[in-house]
Motif scaffolding. Structure first.
Motif, mmCIF file in Angstrom:
data_model
loop_
_atom_site.group_PDB
_atom_site.id
_atom_site.type_symbol
_atom_site.label_atom_id
_atom_site.label_comp_id
_atom_site.label_asym_id
_atom_site.label_seq_id
_atom_site.Cartn_x
_atom_site.Cartn_y
_atom_site.Cartn_z
ATOM 1 N N MET A 101 -4.281 -4.455 3.211
ATOM 2 C CA MET A 101 -4.745 -3.221 4.062
ATOM 3 C C MET A 101 -5.906 -2.929 3.602
ATOM 4 S SD MET A 101 -3.221 0.444 4.923
ATOM 5 C CE MET A 101 -3.439 1.052 3.414
ATOM 6 N N ASN A 112 -8.599 -5.682 4.310
ATOM 7 C CA ASN A 112 -9.082 -5.826 5.872
ATOM 8 C C ASN A 112 -9.865 -4.721 6.228
ATOM 9 O OD1 ASN A 112 -7.512 -8.268 6.420
ATOM 10 N ND2 ASN A 112 -5.591 -7.125 6.739
ATOM 11 N N HIS A 113 -9.724 -3.607 5.435
ATOM 12 C CA HIS A 113 -10.689 -2.400 5.720
ATOM 13 C C HIS A 113 -12.005 -2.588 5.054
ATOM 14 C CE1 HIS A 113 -6.871 0.830 6.694
ATOM 15 N NE2 HIS A 113 -7.287 -0.348 7.761
ATOM 16 N N LEU A 114 -11.998 -3.089 4.112
ATOM 17 C CA LEU A 114 -13.203 -3.052 3.222
ATOM 18 C C LEU A 114 -13.927 -4.602 3.129
ATOM 19 C CD1 LEU A 114 -12.432 -0.641 0.282
ATOM 20 C CD2 LEU A 114 -13.161 -0.011 2.073
ATOM 21 N N TYR A 126 -7.202 6.559 0.209
ATOM 22 C CA TYR A 126 -5.758 5.944 0.349
ATOM 23 C C TYR A 126 -4.775 6.796 -0.345
ATOM 24 C CZ TYR A 126 -7.951 1.756 2.391
ATOM 25 O OH TYR A 126 -8.797 0.979 3.332
#
Length: 219
Positions: free
Chosen positions: A9, A12-14, A74
């Motif tokens: 996760m 994919n976000h960064l 997070y």
């Protein structure tokens, strides 16, 4: 949520912004391998020196921002929404080490025109990125929403910088010599960074796991 899911996760976000930053640093570092470019002087300072400082400082800043994202953004969400603190205590250090490893590789590209591979410099880079990662995490918990404290700290730093500019330059030169000069051992500096990194990581883990998340993050 599993550790692998958390890592996936975050990636994919960064990945887009992180890859753009790393690619830019690598491209600039490789550009400095061209003699005609690295020997260019800007206001009596070589372009190689300016580029080296820019990349290292940028990597240190990005490391601290990454620590803030993992433990504040997070960390808060996982703790408050999913009531799961352990996942950050596992994935946080993993992401820290991966980031430090990637940035150390980038930093080593800068060592090529500065005299080649240097184990001491590599170790200092690696530990510095770890220290800044956990510094960013600690900063985000204690200061991020406290505007007055942020402004006060910034004002103090600016005042000190303007007052002791010459001495700060001397300090920066000493640090650069410690990092790049193969004739200087640098063991004390490495031990200092190691102790600082372990202290920061232990402190952030203790605060995050033991303290009430709502009181820490939401005040």
């Amino acid at each position: 949520m599993s550790v692998s899911s958390m890592l996936k996760m975050v990636f994919n976000h960064l990945k887009k912004s992180y890859l753009i930053f790393c690619s830019s640093c690598i491209a600039l570092g490789l550009l400095m391998l061209i003699p005609a470019i690295k020997n260019i002087n800007i206001d009596y300072v070589s372009l190689l020196t300016l580029s080296t400082n820019l990349i290292i400082i940028s990597c240190l800043i990005v490391s601290s921002v990454l620590g803030k994202i993992i433990y504040y953004d997070y960390g808060k969400s996982l703790s408050l929404v999913q009531n799961n603190k352990k996942i950050i205590l596992i994935t946080g250090p993993i992401i820290c080490v991966i980031n430090a490893f990637v940035f150390t590789i980038i930093s080593n590209i800068l060592l090529i025109p500065n005299g080649g591979f240097n184990f001491k410099a590599t170790t200092i880079f690696f530990l510095s990125y770890i220290v800044m990662y956990y510094f960013g995490a600690l900063f985000s918990i204690f200061v991020i929403k406290k505007t007055k404290i942020v402004l006060t700290i910034f004002s103090i730093i600016v005042t000190i910088s303007l007052t002791f500019t010459a001495r700060l330059n001397d300090l920066i030169n000493i640090i650069k010599i410690t990092i790049f000069d193969k004739n200087i051992n640098g063991t004390a500096f490495i031990i200092f960074l190691l102790i600082l990194g372990l202290s920061f990581s232990g402190l952030i883990s203790f605060i995050y796991y033991k303290f009430d998340t709502k009181k820490v993050y939401c005040k």
